[in-house]
Design an enzyme around this catalytic site. Sequence first.
Site, PDB file in Angstrom:
ATOM      1  CB  CYS A 113      -0.951   0.010   1.188  1.00 60.12           C
ATOM      2  SG  CYS A 113      -2.046  -1.408   1.216  1.00 60.12           S
ATOM      3  CG  HIS A 246      -3.198   3.419   2.024  1.00 59.38           C
ATOM      4  ND1 HIS A 246      -3.646   3.012   0.790  1.00 59.38           N
ATOM      5  CD2 HIS A 246      -3.322   2.342   2.853  1.00 59.38           C
ATOM      6  CE1 HIS A 246      -4.002   1.750   0.867  1.00 59.38           C
ATOM      7  NE2 HIS A 246      -3.821   1.313   2.100  1.00 59.38           N
ATOM      8  CG  ASN A 276      -6.656  -0.906   1.103  1.00 61.85           C
ATOM      9  OD1 ASN A 276      -5.941  -0.433   0.217  1.00 61.85           O
ATOM     10  ND2 ASN A 276      -6.171  -1.353   2.245  1.00 61.85           N
TER      11      ASN A 276
HETATM   12  N1  ACO Z   1     -18.759  -8.732   8.790  1.00 62.16           N
HETATM   13  C1  ACO Z   1     -19.271  -8.976  10.004  1.00 62.16           C
HETATM   14  N2  ACO Z   1     -18.522  -9.302  11.063  1.00 62.16           N
HETATM   15  C2  ACO Z   1     -17.203  -9.364  10.891  1.00 62.16           C
HETATM   16  C3  ACO Z   1     -16.582  -9.113   9.655  1.00 62.16           C
HETATM   17  C4  ACO Z   1     -17.424  -8.800   8.583  1.00 62.16           C
HETATM   18  N3  ACO Z   1     -16.956  -8.528   7.337  1.00 62.16           N
HETATM   19  N4  ACO Z   1     -15.253  -9.248   9.799  1.00 62.16           N
HETATM   20  C5  ACO Z   1     -15.015  -9.557  11.083  1.00 62.16           C
HETATM   21  N5  ACO Z   1     -16.198  -9.642  11.744  1.00 62.16           N
HETATM   22  C6  ACO Z   1     -16.427  -9.942  13.146  1.00 62.16           C
HETATM   23  C7  ACO Z   1     -15.284 -10.686  13.767  1.00 62.16           C
HETATM   24  O1  ACO Z   1     -15.392 -12.069  13.513  1.00 62.16           O
HETATM   25  C8  ACO Z   1     -15.481 -10.367  15.229  1.00 62.16           C
HETATM   26  O2  ACO Z   1     -16.486 -11.198  15.735  1.00 62.16           O
HETATM   27  P1  ACO Z   1     -16.391 -11.770  17.244  1.00 62.16           P
HETATM   28  O3  ACO Z   1     -16.417 -10.546  18.115  1.00 62.16           O
HETATM   29  O4  ACO Z   1     -17.596 -12.611  17.330  1.00 62.16           O
HETATM   30  O5  ACO Z   1     -15.098 -12.515  17.287  1.00 62.16           O
HETATM   31  C9  ACO Z   1     -16.030  -8.934  15.211  1.00 62.16           C
HETATM   32  O6  ACO Z   1     -16.512  -8.714  13.873  1.00 62.16           O
HETATM   33  C10 ACO Z   1     -14.993  -7.894  15.528  1.00 62.16           C
HETATM   34  O7  ACO Z   1     -13.859  -8.158  14.756  1.00 62.16           O
HETATM   35  P2  ACO Z   1     -12.583  -7.273  14.831  1.00 62.16           P
HETATM   36  O8  ACO Z   1     -11.540  -7.814  13.901  1.00 62.16           O
HETATM   37  O9  ACO Z   1     -12.226  -7.034  16.260  1.00 62.16           O
HETATM   38  O10 ACO Z   1     -13.173  -5.892  14.252  1.00 62.16           O
HETATM   39  P3  ACO Z   1     -12.467  -4.530  14.141  1.00 62.16           P
HETATM   40  O11 ACO Z   1     -13.304  -3.495  14.723  1.00 62.16           O
HETATM   41  O12 ACO Z   1     -11.003  -4.606  14.533  1.00 62.16           O
HETATM   42  O13 ACO Z   1     -12.492  -4.281  12.571  1.00 62.16           O
HETATM   43  C11 ACO Z   1     -11.072  -4.383  10.651  1.00 62.16           C
HETATM   44  C12 ACO Z   1     -11.839  -5.172  11.683  1.00 62.16           C
HETATM   45  C13 ACO Z   1     -12.069  -3.548   9.852  1.00 62.16           C
HETATM   46  C14 ACO Z   1     -10.365  -5.338   9.713  1.00 62.16           C
HETATM   47  C15 ACO Z   1     -10.083  -3.469  11.381  1.00 62.16           C
HETATM   48  O14 ACO Z   1      -9.284  -4.190  12.269  1.00 62.16           O
HETATM   49  C16 ACO Z   1      -9.202  -2.747  10.424  1.00 62.16           C
HETATM   50  O15 ACO Z   1      -9.645  -1.924   9.644  1.00 62.16           O
HETATM   51  N6  ACO Z   1      -7.892  -3.001  10.497  1.00 62.16           N
HETATM   52  C17 ACO Z   1      -6.980  -2.381   9.593  1.00 62.16           C
HETATM   53  C18 ACO Z   1      -6.741  -3.332   8.525  1.00 62.16           C
HETATM   54  C19 ACO Z   1      -6.659  -2.734   7.174  1.00 62.16           C
HETATM   55  O16 ACO Z   1      -7.140  -1.664   6.857  1.00 62.16           O
HETATM   56  N7  ACO Z   1      -6.013  -3.482   6.348  1.00 62.16           N
HETATM   57  C20 ACO Z   1      -5.862  -3.094   5.017  1.00 62.16           C
HETATM   58  C21 ACO Z   1      -4.535  -3.438   4.535  1.00 62.16           C
HETATM   59  S1  ACO Z   1      -3.351  -2.591   5.413  1.00 62.16           S
HETATM   60  C22 ACO Z   1      -3.316  -1.121   4.899  1.00 62.16           C
HETATM   61  O17 ACO Z   1      -3.776  -0.823   3.835  1.00 62.16           O
HETATM   62  C23 ACO Z   1      -2.731  -0.165   5.792  1.00 62.16           C
END
Ligand code: ACO
Length: 319
Positions: A113, A246, A276
């Site tokens: 990214c 980004h 993304n």
């Molecule tokens: N739909 C519904 N529920 C979901 C989904 C989905 N698509 N994905 C995960 N869940 C659930 C999980 O299973 C979890 O359930 P549980 O509580 O029963 O275990 C719950 O939602 C919470 O999951 P978390 O992973 O804690 O959710 P969080 O609030 O951290 O959000 C996310 C997840 C959106 C991926 C976040 O961590 C994030 O944005 N991280 C950054 C990652 C990113 O942007 N990566 C891109 C590449 S890196 C870059 O470009 C910089």
Amino acid sequence: MIFSKITGTGSYTPDQVLTNQDLEQRVDTSDAWIQARTGIRQRHVHAPHEKTSDLALMAAKRALKSAGLAPEDVDFIVVATTTPDMVFPSTACFLQAKLGVTRGPALDVQAVCTGFIYALSIADQYVRSGAAQCALVVGAENFTNLLDWSDRGTCVLFGDGAGAVILQPGNGPGIYSTHLHADGRYAAQLSAPGNIQEGEIQGKPTVHMDGGAVFKFAVRILDQVCREALNANQMTIEQVDWFVPHQANVRIIEATGEKLGISPGKVVVTVDHHGNTSAASIPLALDEAIRDSRIKPGHKVLLAAVGGGFTWGSALLEI
Ligand code: ACO
């Protein structure tokens, strides 16, 4: 002193739009969850015949047109991509041939990214030194090729697209500075852990991510690398007209903006309709904001990205 200046921008997104509602049919997710956690409403997905170099070609043609240039003017091509057309030759070479350019180097940069900032920085060095007169800098991704469509934790986040800029020499900035970093100790937190060994695919080359860890690292490091750019140029955040980060997640963007102390009205956000797009996200956002006249000539723009590796970087420039 020679500076390099952006003299044209262009972008392209494939026609097919995949909405959150479409994803509800594929995995156990909801539009409400995706919007609340990421800010994403939809993303674009390439057609089966569209290669990364095809997306790059559309963006490059538009950038050349906006600069009033022809392909034969280009003497340096750098493509940032995580999703090359094939193992080799480089996507930049395919782009070069499709554009009809026959001179100058053509190379790919792989910094996930952060790729566009890396590519911009490399092209900036070539233009500043006089080694290139007209650099085409592209971020292009068919990132959906790297998704496991049964993994709701990752498949809702990404999309495809391409953005391009033309860099040419100028007497004033232009690009004030770029700042690149990497720390390979974080590789396991965000990767597509597959490769080719003895002609066979080994491992699983789809996105694997520790979302929470990536989130925390991203907010901390984006703030840090933006301050590095401001300090290097003795500027304050108040002097910046636009922040183009980004586009990974609207919560990462908002948290970074808050830490930096920049008003939300000065932050370009496109993640809601692009998802993304990895290395393509910044040039896509930049082109959109220039074309709709938010970013105008003379404006100071701060770019910053973080991605797999981890890699991270920033660029401070004047349009
Ligand atoms: N739909 C519904 N529920 C979901 C989904 C989905 N698509 N994905 C995960 N869940 C659930 C999980 O299973 C979890 O359930 P549980 O509580 O029963 O275990 C719950 O939602 C919470 O999951 P978390 O992973 O804690 O959710 P969080 O609030 O951290 O959000 C996310 C997840 C959106 C991926 C976040 O961590 C994030 O944005 N991280 C950054 C990652 C990113 O942007 N990566 C891109 C590449 S890196 C870059 O470009 C910089």
